[in-house]
Design an enzyme around this catalytic site. Structure first.
Site, PDB file in Angstrom:
ATOM      1  N   ALA A  66       0.866  -1.180   0.000  1.00 53.04           N
ATOM      2  CA  ALA A  66       0.000   0.000   0.000  1.00 53.04           C
ATOM      3  C   ALA A  66       0.903   1.230   0.000  1.00 53.04           C
ATOM      4  O   ALA A  66       2.084   1.141   0.331  1.00 53.04           O
ATOM      5  CB  ALA A  66      -0.870  -0.013   1.253  1.00 53.04           C
ATOM      6  N   GLY A 105       0.526  -5.082   0.659  1.00 58.58           N
ATOM      7  CA  GLY A 105      -0.631  -5.020  -0.223  1.00 58.58           C
ATOM      8  C   GLY A 105      -0.334  -5.595  -1.604  1.00 58.58           C
ATOM      9  O   GLY A 105      -1.238  -6.109  -2.266  1.00 58.58           O
ATOM     10  N   GLU A 108      -0.720  -9.191  -1.273  1.00 58.10           N
ATOM     11  CA  GLU A 108      -2.149  -9.450  -1.026  1.00 58.10           C
ATOM     12  C   GLU A 108      -2.940  -9.390  -2.337  1.00 58.10           C
ATOM     13  O   GLU A 108      -3.845 -10.194  -2.566  1.00 58.10           O
ATOM     14  CB  GLU A 108      -2.694  -8.449   0.004  1.00 58.10           C
ATOM     15  CG  GLU A 108      -2.102  -8.703   1.393  1.00 58.10           C
ATOM     16  CD  GLU A 108      -2.515  -7.646   2.407  1.00 58.10           C
ATOM     17  OE1 GLU A 108      -2.186  -6.462   2.194  1.00 58.10           O
ATOM     18  OE2 GLU A 108      -3.174  -7.992   3.393  1.00 58.10           O
ATOM     19  N   GLU A 128       4.146  -5.664   6.957  1.00 57.55           N
ATOM     20  CA  GLU A 128       3.383  -4.617   7.651  1.00 57.55           C
ATOM     21  C   GLU A 128       3.752  -4.508   9.125  1.00 57.55           C
ATOM     22  O   GLU A 128       3.722  -3.434   9.716  1.00 57.55           O
ATOM     23  CB  GLU A 128       1.876  -4.882   7.519  1.00 57.55           C
ATOM     24  CG  GLU A 128       1.300  -4.593   6.138  1.00 57.55           C
ATOM     25  CD  GLU A 128       1.415  -5.750   5.161  1.00 57.55           C
ATOM     26  OE1 GLU A 128       2.200  -6.686   5.421  1.00 57.55           O
ATOM     27  OE2 GLU A 128       0.727  -5.721   4.129  1.00 57.55           O
TER      28      GLU A 128
HETATM   29  C1  3H9 Z   1       0.507  -2.311   3.363  1.00 55.46           C
HETATM   30  O1  3H9 Z   1       0.707  -2.810   2.303  1.00 55.46           O
HETATM   31  C2  3H9 Z   1      -0.834  -2.362   4.083  1.00 55.46           C
HETATM   32  C3  3H9 Z   1      -1.761  -3.347   3.494  1.00 55.46           C
HETATM   33  O2  3H9 Z   1      -1.569  -4.619   4.052  1.00 55.46           O
HETATM   34  C4  3H9 Z   1      -3.201  -3.042   3.811  1.00 55.46           C
HETATM   35  C5  3H9 Z   1      -3.752  -1.753   3.418  1.00 55.46           C
HETATM   36  C6  3H9 Z   1      -5.238  -1.632   3.665  1.00 55.46           C
HETATM   37  N1  3H9 Z   1       4.662   3.492   0.166  1.00 55.46           N
HETATM   38  O3  3H9 Z   1      13.330   1.582   0.474  1.00 55.46           O
HETATM   39  P1  3H9 Z   1      13.764   2.351  -0.711  1.00 55.46           P
HETATM   40  C7  3H9 Z   1       9.455   4.822  -1.137  1.00 55.46           C
HETATM   41  S1  3H9 Z   1       1.700  -1.444   4.168  1.00 55.46           S
HETATM   42  C8  3H9 Z   1       5.149   4.689  -0.158  1.00 55.46           C
HETATM   43  O4  3H9 Z   1      14.821   3.378  -0.532  1.00 55.46           O
HETATM   44  P2  3H9 Z   1      14.863  -0.036  -1.871  1.00 55.46           P
HETATM   45  C9  3H9 Z   1      10.553   5.127  -0.137  1.00 55.46           C
HETATM   46  O5  3H9 Z   1      10.113   6.014   0.851  1.00 55.46           O
HETATM   47  C10 3H9 Z   1       3.091  -1.492   3.097  1.00 55.46           C
HETATM   48  N2  3H9 Z   1       6.460   4.898  -0.466  1.00 55.46           N
HETATM   49  O6  3H9 Z   1      14.174   1.393  -1.934  1.00 55.46           O
HETATM   50  C11 3H9 Z   1      11.613   5.727  -1.031  1.00 55.46           C
HETATM   51  O7  3H9 Z   1      11.258   7.066  -1.295  1.00 55.46           O
HETATM   52  P3  3H9 Z   1      12.373   8.177  -1.492  1.00 55.46           P
HETATM   53  C12 3H9 Z   1       3.778  -2.788   3.083  1.00 55.46           C
HETATM   54  C13 3H9 Z   1       7.266   3.851  -0.436  1.00 55.46           C
HETATM   55  O8  3H9 Z   1      15.060  -0.419  -3.281  1.00 55.46           O
HETATM   56  C14 3H9 Z   1      11.464   4.944  -2.329  1.00 55.46           C
HETATM   57  O9  3H9 Z   1      10.160   4.375  -2.285  1.00 55.46           O
HETATM   58  N3  3H9 Z   1       4.995  -2.698   2.316  1.00 55.46           N
HETATM   59  C15 3H9 Z   1       6.802   2.569  -0.100  1.00 55.46           C
HETATM   60  O10 3H9 Z   1      16.005  -0.026  -0.927  1.00 55.46           O
HETATM   61  C16 3H9 Z   1      12.473   3.835  -2.484  1.00 55.46           C
HETATM   62  O11 3H9 Z   1      12.441   3.017  -1.308  1.00 55.46           O
HETATM   63  C17 3H9 Z   1       6.150  -2.349   2.878  1.00 55.46           C
HETATM   64  O12 3H9 Z   1       6.240  -2.120   4.051  1.00 55.46           O
HETATM   65  C18 3H9 Z   1       5.434   2.400   0.198  1.00 55.46           C
HETATM   66  N4  3H9 Z   1       4.915   1.203   0.505  1.00 55.46           N
HETATM   67  O13 3H9 Z   1      13.769  -0.980  -1.214  1.00 55.46           O
HETATM   68  C19 3H9 Z   1       7.317  -2.270   1.941  1.00 55.46           C
HETATM   69  N5  3H9 Z   1       7.853   1.703  -0.157  1.00 55.46           N
HETATM   70  O14 3H9 Z   1      13.191   7.725  -2.654  1.00 55.46           O
HETATM   71  C20 3H9 Z   1       8.075  -1.009   2.180  1.00 55.46           C
HETATM   72  C21 3H9 Z   1       8.921   2.433  -0.518  1.00 55.46           C
HETATM   73  O15 3H9 Z   1      11.581   9.425  -1.703  1.00 55.46           O
HETATM   74  N6  3H9 Z   1       9.155  -0.810   1.245  1.00 55.46           N
HETATM   75  N7  3H9 Z   1       8.589   3.724  -0.681  1.00 55.46           N
HETATM   76  O16 3H9 Z   1      13.157   8.171  -0.207  1.00 55.46           O
HETATM   77  C22 3H9 Z   1      10.319  -1.470   1.292  1.00 55.46           C
HETATM   78  O17 3H9 Z   1      10.538  -2.359   2.083  1.00 55.46           O
HETATM   79  C23 3H9 Z   1      11.391  -1.032   0.343  1.00 55.46           C
HETATM   80  O18 3H9 Z   1      11.088   0.253  -0.102  1.00 55.46           O
HETATM   81  C24 3H9 Z   1      11.570  -1.950  -0.901  1.00 55.46           C
HETATM   82  C25 3H9 Z   1      12.583  -1.271  -1.883  1.00 55.46           C
HETATM   83  C26 3H9 Z   1      12.121  -3.302  -0.457  1.00 55.46           C
HETATM   84  C27 3H9 Z   1      10.286  -2.112  -1.642  1.00 55.46           C
END
Ligand code: 3H9
Length: 693
Positions: A66, A105, A108, A128
């Site tokens: 999400a 998400g 999911e 999450e």
């Molecule tokens: C969810 O899904 C809830 C659902 O179950 C239910 C809903 C009803 N959103 O980490 P990076 C941005 S909760 C917005 O440096 P990498 C991040 O801030 C979500 N922005 O890259 C950064 O911005 P900036 C569950 C996001 O290659 C840029 O993307 N998912 C999100 O080292 C690059 O990120 C997670 O918790 C996001 N979801 O790693 C996954 N994700 O460049 C969270 C990233 O401006 N994300 N950004 O600083 C991660 O673990 C890592 O970002 C990922 C890539 C492994 C994907």
């Protein structure tokens, strides 16, 4: 290809529709993505020529979750669960094509497709929990239906990213595609599904694995017990467990309701706000306003380390782990030998735990070269000094290195307290001098304080930050000042902890309050672990502090079996009657007035002066932003993640409250409690540290 909107495309290849998400950086499920996907699925479902649908993403990853930036704001557009219903109920086979990280998400959504194809480098997870939430779009109900209850408990409460081959083995992925050939493989799978009239398999309907766990509440009880320590203080893991229990005991739709309730509860709470803040804070630290991303960097192909002690050895391991050759210099052969054998022992222990192979141990040791002369560092691109914490010794090392190492090489000091400017002045190349403050044990702790001295050049800073990433650290840029950001604030807590003991609290009272707050250990347990005799000498000891008295009695911490606490053979700390007596005698001798001290006062006295010191660091420009200070505390000092960090916590409880206490203590106890001008200003303006940009 037809654009459904700016982030979603719909095209058709023969009888297969392809829906493509293109929403950099991570294809998060923003309102635009949800709307575009809903429309694309509806169109493809209605299109008479389309027989099956492939959902795929452009860029480096499948949907990574999400959009976290939308949390806490009023909902916009179609909800994620409604989109999922559209996908799951599509009357044609839907195949999700995964690459990169299918997370939260994103996974999911993929679980609502009828089939999943992935390249081998893909990782899947429901992370999450790491942002204080639970998978709120059916993940807690669908995942156990595929991978079983035990695996779902493990994945959902750890948030770990599981490699594609393991996912395939568990049935989470139906087919592995050749690397780089995802689109073709997914299209081929879709054609096969059409040709073979494969069923529209809905995960929600497959109940065998959850039913197998019904009537076995011990699965959950045992899991809770085994992980109690890891989950201590966090609300999200318990909520995740309750959702999986619901998946086992309730029909699917009821389970979904329960998941929703618990998700909303977590989302409203302060823990998820703190943990989401920490997520973004750890991504902000890399952004340095006056060192733009295109700043040139110095290639670092060989690292030199001066000093093979605990710090030097630990630092060396970081580089060897990243495949970077290291030369370690020590003055004496025995010390060098000892240092290298400690490193080998650490690696062998890791191998024994199954976390690396014997071959890996040898490969890493081959990257480490010992030497007894600084001359061997002539060809290094970066040299890190990790010698005794003494200014004259450090200056001498830097003077010598300056004459030996090649032009353009970076000279770094690992000092925890000393003035990096003064060290830089010992060389002819102050612009190439920087502080790299690793935390002990340096091969384990994630934090690196990168210390910018007055003359440090931008490319040197950019190189340090980039290198930190390469060796898996989280780097925070700080300015020169006694103890930089972390230790400078720690000194405040330590001073108050000691003072509270003189006023009437016992060390174990202080430690209990801080561990209940969420720290892994309190200040006195920490002192016992580090050794009370750090910097102490028998000859000069004058029984002037409780710590000195303890050392004089040979109670020097865990290593002597006693310090502030008594320790048994398992190193379990027990409040010590001997220490209690020492403290009482000490108080009597010093004439201190003893009183009952509440837990609330202990907490406030230990934490508020730290927040105030953080404000001073900010106002002096020694940290770029308040969240950088929080990253230091989260990664270097065990600050509980669900409380965001000291600065976030200050904002949370209210800066006016912190200020009022600081003023009160200043009037009672003096100027050590004088509030920072920034704290005064923000409190007066009803603003927060988070507002300071
Ligand atoms: C969810 O899904 C809830 C659902 O179950 C239910 C809903 C009803 N959103 O980490 P990076 C941005 S909760 C917005 O440096 P990498 C991040 O801030 C979500 N922005 O890259 C950064 O911005 P900036 C569950 C996001 O290659 C840029 O993307 N998912 C999100 O080292 C690059 O990120 C997670 O918790 C996001 N979801 O790693 C996954 N994700 O460049 C969270 C990233 O401006 N994300 N950004 O600083 C991660 O673990 C890592 O970002 C990922 C890539 C492994 C994907």
């Amino acid at each position: 290809m037809t654009a459904v909107n700016d982030v979603i495309d719909l095209s058709r290849e023969g009888e297969i529709a392809v829906i493509t998400v293109n929403s950099p950086p991570v294809n998060a499920l923003s309102a635009r993505v949800r709307e575009g996907l809903t429309e694309a699925f509806r169109k493809a479902a209605a299109d008479g020529e389309t027989k099956a649908i492939v959902l795929i993403c452009d860029g480096k990853t499948f949907i990574a979750g999400a959009d976290i930036t939308e949390f806490g704001k009023p909902p916009v557009g179609i909800g994620l669960r409604d989109l999922e219903d559209v996908i799951e109920c599509t009357p044609k086979p839907v195949i999700a094509a995964l690459h990169g990280t299918a997370l939260g998400g994103g996974l999911e959504v993929a679980l609502c497709a009828h089939y999943r194809v992935a390249v081998p480098s893909t990782k899947c997870g429901l992370p999450e929990v790491n942002i204080g939430l639970l998978p709120g779009a059916g993940g807690t109900q669908r995942l156990p239906r595929i991978v079983g209850v035990e695996m779902a408990l493990d994945m959902i409460t750890s948030g770990r990213h599981v490699p594609a081959n393991q996912c395939a083995a568990m049935g989470l992925i139906d087919e592995l595609a050749p690397e780089g050939r995802l689109r073709e493989a997914a299209l081929a799978f879709a054609r096969k599904a059409v040709a073979e009239t494969r069923p529209l398999r809905k995960v929600r309907d497959s109940n065998a694995k959850v039913e197998a766990a019904r009537g076995h509440p011990e699965i959950f009880a045992n899991f809770r017990k085994a992980n109690a320590r890891r989950f201590r203080g966090f609300k999200a893991p318990e909520a995740c467990i309750q959702c999986i229990e619901a998946a086992v005991n309730l029909p699917f739709d009821e389970g979904m309701k329960r998941e929703r309730e618990l998700f909303v509860e977590l989302q409203k709470g302060s823990q998820s706000k703190a943990q989401q803040y920490a997520f973004f804070a750890e991504r902000e630290v890399w952004k340095i306003p006056d060192v733009p991303v295109d700043t040139p960097t110095v290639p670092v192909n060989r690292v030199g380390i001066v000093g093979a002690g605990t710090m030097g050895g630990g630092i060396a391991m970081n580089f060897a782990n990243a495949g970077i050759p290291v030369t370690i210099v020590e003055a004496k052969p025995e010390a060098l030998e000892r240092g290298l054998s400690v490193i080998r022992r650490n690696y062998v222990n890791t191998a024994r735990k199954g976390r690396m192979t014997g071959g890996d141990v040898e490969k890493r040791m081959e990257l480490l070269k010992g030497s007894l002369t600084l001359d061997d560092l002539a060809n290094c691109d970066l040299i890190i000094e990790a010698v005794f914490e003494n200014m004259d010794i450090k200056k001498d090392v830097f003077r010598k290195l300056d004459a030996i190492v090649k032009p353009g090489a970076i000279l770094a000091t690992n000092t925890s307290y000393l003035d990096t400017n003064e060290i830089a002045r010992a060389t002819q190349r102050p612009e190439f001098v920087i502080g790299l403050h690793f935390f002990s044990p340096a091969n384990v702790m994630r934090l690196l304080e990168v210390v910018r001295a007055d003359k440090t050049a931008n490319p040197v800073i950019a190189t340090a930050m980039q290198l930190a990433k390469r060796i898996g650290k989280i780097a925070v840029l700080v300015g020169v000042g006694y103890g930089f950001a972390g230790n400078r604030m720690l000194a405040q807590r330590q001073r108050e902890a000691n003072r509270l003991v003189l006023e009437g609290a016992m060390p174990w009272d202080v430690d209990r309050v801080l561990t209940e707050f969420g720290f892994p250990m309190g200040p006195f347990q920490m002192s016992d672990l580090a050794g009370l005799d750090l910097g102490w000498s028998k000859e000069t000891s004058k029984s002037s502090t409780i710590r000195e008295v303890l050392c004089e009695m040979d109670r020097r911490g865990q290593k002597t079996g006693a310090g502030f606490y008594d320790y048994d053979e398992n190193r379990t700390p027990k409040p010590s009657p001997i220490t209690a007596k020492i403290i009482e005698d000490f108080r009597a001798r010093s004439g201190a007035a003893v009183r009952q001290i509440s837990d609330e006062e202990i907490l406030e006295r230990c934490i508020y002066p730290m927040i105030n010191e953080g404000a001073k660091i900010l106002e002096e420009g020694k940290a770029i932003r308040a969240s950088d200070i929080d990253v230091v505390w989260l990664n270097g000092y065990g600050w509980p993640r669900y409380r965001g960090g000291p600065m976030w916590y200050g904002d949370f409880i209210g800066l006016d409250k912190v200020l009022a206490r600081m003023r009160e203590w200043q009037s009672q106890m003096g100027d050590e409690f004088k509030a920072s001008a920034l704290l005064e200003r923000l409190a007066a303006e009803h603003r927060t540290f988070g507002d300071v940009k």
